[in-house]
Design a protein around this motif. Structure first.
Motif, PDB file in Angstrom:
ATOM      1  N   MET A   1       0.840  -1.198   0.000  1.00 11.25           N
ATOM      2  CA  MET A   1       0.000   0.000   0.000  1.00 11.25           C
ATOM      3  C   MET A   1       0.878   1.251   0.000  1.00 11.25           C
ATOM      4  N   HIS A   2       0.572   2.165  -0.898  1.00  8.96           N
ATOM      5  CA  HIS A   2       1.263   3.447  -0.901  1.00  8.96           C
ATOM      6  C   HIS A   2       0.639   4.357   0.151  1.00  8.96           C
ATOM      7  N   ILE A   3       1.476   5.020   0.929  1.00 11.92           N
ATOM      8  CA  ILE A   3       0.971   5.929   1.946  1.00 11.92           C
ATOM      9  C   ILE A   3       0.464   7.225   1.319  1.00 11.92           C
ATOM     10  N   GLN A   4       1.150   7.675   0.291  1.00 16.94           N
ATOM     11  CA  GLN A   4       0.765   8.930  -0.345  1.00 16.94           C
ATOM     12  C   GLN A   4      -0.679   8.867  -0.848  1.00 16.94           C
ATOM     13  N   GLY A   5      -1.446   9.871  -0.465  1.00 18.51           N
ATOM     14  CA  GLY A   5      -2.825   9.944  -0.912  1.00 18.51           C
ATOM     15  C   GLY A   5      -3.805   9.114  -0.112  1.00 18.51           C
ATOM     16  N   LYS A   6      -3.320   8.390   0.911  1.00 17.62           N
ATOM     17  CA  LYS A   6      -4.199   7.551   1.731  1.00 17.62           C
ATOM     18  C   LYS A   6      -4.456   8.236   3.082  1.00 17.62           C
ATOM     19  N   ASN A   7      -5.529   7.798   3.730  1.00 18.42           N
ATOM     20  CA  ASN A   7      -5.937   8.372   5.009  1.00 18.42           C
ATOM     21  C   ASN A   7      -5.877   7.304   6.102  1.00 18.42           C
ATOM     22  N   PHE A   8      -5.322   7.677   7.233  1.00 19.44           N
ATOM     23  CA  PHE A   8      -5.123   6.734   8.331  1.00 19.44           C
ATOM     24  C   PHE A   8      -5.574   7.339   9.653  1.00 19.44           C
ATOM     25  N   ILE A   9      -6.034   6.479  10.536  1.00 21.71           N
ATOM     26  CA  ILE A   9      -6.262   6.852  11.930  1.00 21.71           C
ATOM     27  C   ILE A   9      -5.024   6.468  12.721  1.00 21.71           C
ATOM     28  N   VAL A  10      -4.580   7.328  13.608  1.00 29.19           N
ATOM     29  CA  VAL A  10      -3.519   6.990  14.556  1.00 29.19           C
ATOM     30  C   VAL A  10      -4.071   7.246  15.955  1.00 29.19           C
ATOM     31  N   THR A  11      -4.277   6.192  16.721  1.00 29.63           N
ATOM     32  CA  THR A  11      -4.718   6.388  18.102  1.00 29.63           C
ATOM     33  C   THR A  11      -3.491   6.716  18.951  1.00 29.63           C
ATOM     34  N   GLY A  12      -3.718   7.546  19.958  1.00 32.10           N
ATOM     35  CA  GLY A  12      -2.572   8.051  20.715  1.00 32.10           C
ATOM     36  C   GLY A  12      -1.664   8.897  19.845  1.00 32.10           C
ATOM     37  N   GLY A  13      -2.250   9.509  18.822  1.00 29.33           N
ATOM     38  CA  GLY A  13      -1.462  10.146  17.768  1.00 29.33           C
ATOM     39  C   GLY A  13      -0.899  11.509  18.089  1.00 29.33           C
ATOM     40  N   SER A  14      -1.096  11.989  19.324  1.00 31.57           N
ATOM     41  CA  SER A  14      -0.593  13.319  19.651  1.00 31.57           C
ATOM     42  C   SER A  14       0.622  13.298  20.570  1.00 31.57           C
ATOM     43  N   SER A  15       1.131  12.105  20.894  1.00 28.67           N
ATOM     44  CA  SER A  15       2.332  12.041  21.736  1.00 28.67           C
ATOM     45  C   SER A  15       3.055  10.718  21.519  1.00 28.67           C
ATOM     46  N   GLY A  16       4.315  10.687  21.899  1.00 27.48           N
ATOM     47  CA  GLY A  16       5.087   9.454  21.899  1.00 27.48           C
ATOM     48  C   GLY A  16       5.164   8.760  20.560  1.00 27.48           C
ATOM     49  N   LEU A  17       4.959   7.445  20.566  1.00 29.42           N
ATOM     50  CA  LEU A  17       5.035   6.653  19.344  1.00 29.42           C
ATOM     51  C   LEU A  17       3.965   7.074  18.341  1.00 29.42           C
ATOM     52  N   GLY A  18       2.794   7.431  18.840  1.00 27.64           N
ATOM     53  CA  GLY A  18       1.715   7.850  17.958  1.00 27.64           C
ATOM     54  C   GLY A  18       2.010   9.160  17.252  1.00 27.64           C
ATOM     55  N   LEU A 230       9.188   1.692  11.202  1.00 28.48           N
ATOM     56  CA  LEU A 230       8.696   0.325  11.072  1.00 28.48           C
ATOM     57  C   LEU A 230       7.211   0.312  10.728  1.00 28.48           C
ATOM     58  N   ALA A 231       6.427   1.167  11.379  1.00 27.77           N
ATOM     59  CA  ALA A 231       4.998   1.208  11.081  1.00 27.77           C
ATOM     60  C   ALA A 231       4.750   1.526   9.608  1.00 27.77           C
ATOM     61  N   CYS A 232       5.489   2.475   9.076  1.00 26.99           N
ATOM     62  CA  CYS A 232       5.330   2.828   7.657  1.00 26.99           C
ATOM     63  C   CYS A 232       5.767   1.683   6.751  1.00 26.99           C
ATOM     64  N   ALA A 233       6.828   0.968   7.146  1.00 26.28           N
ATOM     65  CA  ALA A 233       7.288  -0.171   6.342  1.00 26.28           C
ATOM     66  C   ALA A 233       6.229  -1.269   6.285  1.00 26.28           C
ATOM     67  N   ILE A 234       5.526  -1.489   7.390  1.00 17.75           N
ATOM     68  CA  ILE A 234       4.452  -2.486   7.404  1.00 17.75           C
ATOM     69  C   ILE A 234       3.316  -2.053   6.485  1.00 17.75           C
ATOM     70  N   ILE A 235       2.954  -0.779   6.550  1.00 21.64           N
ATOM     71  CA  ILE A 235       1.906  -0.272   5.660  1.00 21.64           C
ATOM     72  C   ILE A 235       2.280  -0.522   4.206  1.00 21.64           C
ATOM     73  N   GLU A 236       3.522  -0.277   3.868  1.00 21.66           N
ATOM     74  CA  GLU A 236       3.958  -0.299   2.471  1.00 21.66           C
ATOM     75  C   GLU A 236       4.265  -1.694   1.935  1.00 21.66           C
ATOM     76  N   ASN A 237       4.417  -2.679   2.809  1.00 19.43           N
ATOM     77  CA  ASN A 237       4.801  -4.022   2.368  1.00 19.43           C
ATOM     78  C   ASN A 237       3.612  -4.973   2.456  1.00 19.43           C
ATOM     79  N   PRO A 238       3.029  -5.372   1.335  1.00 18.78           N
ATOM     80  CA  PRO A 238       1.818  -6.190   1.347  1.00 18.78           C
ATOM     81  C   PRO A 238       2.008  -7.609   1.874  1.00 18.78           C
TER      82      PRO A 238
END
Length: 256
Positions: A1-18, A230-238
């Motif tokens: 999956m290409h990240i560009q142009g896609k929409n994602f939810i990130v929980t805990g997305g305002s601090s730390g790992l998120g 790593l999170a982005c690599a998982i998204i991008e690797n089917p």
């Protein structure tokens, strides 16, 4: 999956790992809906990153109505959601029997499990249903239409004293990985990341303990940006599916 142009939810997305994951997705051309309860930080991140980030208001990840309302705002703003990275969670360090002989209050255990495990499952089921509905409504068939990344911890197998509730909750998250991937086969991939010690507000709370002596290489805490990579690599690797992936610099914990 290409990240560009896609929409994602990130929980805990305002601090730390998120927060690091939010920033990494935006850098790659994606857009993020932040699910968090920290109003001040959520608004600040959204203001900084501009039109690529939506702060829908405080979201209780374990509350069905709260998650649905925030998802609807995200869809209205950006369109369909392609995945979620579940970084939202809390830590707790209390033994099950205190020094005075009193048992740990049951509501402490219940709250950790409610947020870390029930909250993660709640977001997963609602996002997965959204993705599947979009697949059925679309005339174009994608090989990789959706992805879920959950966050456990090395504590799911190597929990320390005082981590019974936390380890139980993260063990549940890890245990959902393969059956959830099988439930959603052909529609949504599911992986779980199990971090070691990272330089986050939660990780820094234990930085003065003896944990450094257990580090192998690199001899330091992880950087949130390394988790996000790593999170982005998982998204991008089917081919990444049904796996629990440790990211811990080879640390293995006995009793600290």
């Amino acid at each position: 999956m290409h990240i560009q142009g896609k929409n994602f939810i990130v929980t805990g997305g305002s601090s730390g790992l998120g927060e690091a994951t939010t920033r990494a997705i935006v850098e790659k051309g994606g857009k993020v809906i932040i699910f968090d309860i920290n109003e001040e930080r959520g608004e600040a991140i959204a203001a900084e990153l501009g039109s690529s980030v939506l702060w829908p208001g405080a979201t209780d990840i374990a509350g069905e109505d709260s998650v649905i309302a925030s998802m609807e705002k995200g869809v209205e703003k950006f369109g369909k959601i392609s995945g979620v990275i579940n970084c939202g969670g809390i830590g707790m360090a209390q033994k099950i029997v205190f020094r005075n002989g009193e048992p740990q209050p049951l509501d402490i255990f219940q709250e950790v499990v409610r947020i870390n495990l029930v909250g993660t499952f709640n977001v997963c089921r609602l996002v997965a249903a959204h993705i599947i509905a979009n697949i059925k409504a679309s005339s174009e068939k994608e090989e990789d239409p959706g992805v879920i990344i959950n966050v456990a911890s090395i504590a799911y197998t190597e929990g320390q004293a005082g981590q019974t509730a936390y380890s139980a909750s993260k063990g549940g998250v890890a245990g959902m990985t393969l059956p959830m991937a099988r439930d959603l086969a052909g529609q949504v991939r599911v992986c779980t990341i199990a971090p070691g010690f990272f330089g986050t507000p939660m990780g820094n709370a234990v930085k003065d303990s003896n944990l450094e002596k257990h580090m192998v290489h690199p001899y330091r805490m992880g950087k949130p940006s390394e988790f996000a990579h790593l999170a982005c690599a998982i998204i991008e690797n089917p081919m990444m599916n049904g796996e629990i992936i440790r990211i811990d610099g080879a640390v293995r914990l006995g009793k600290l």
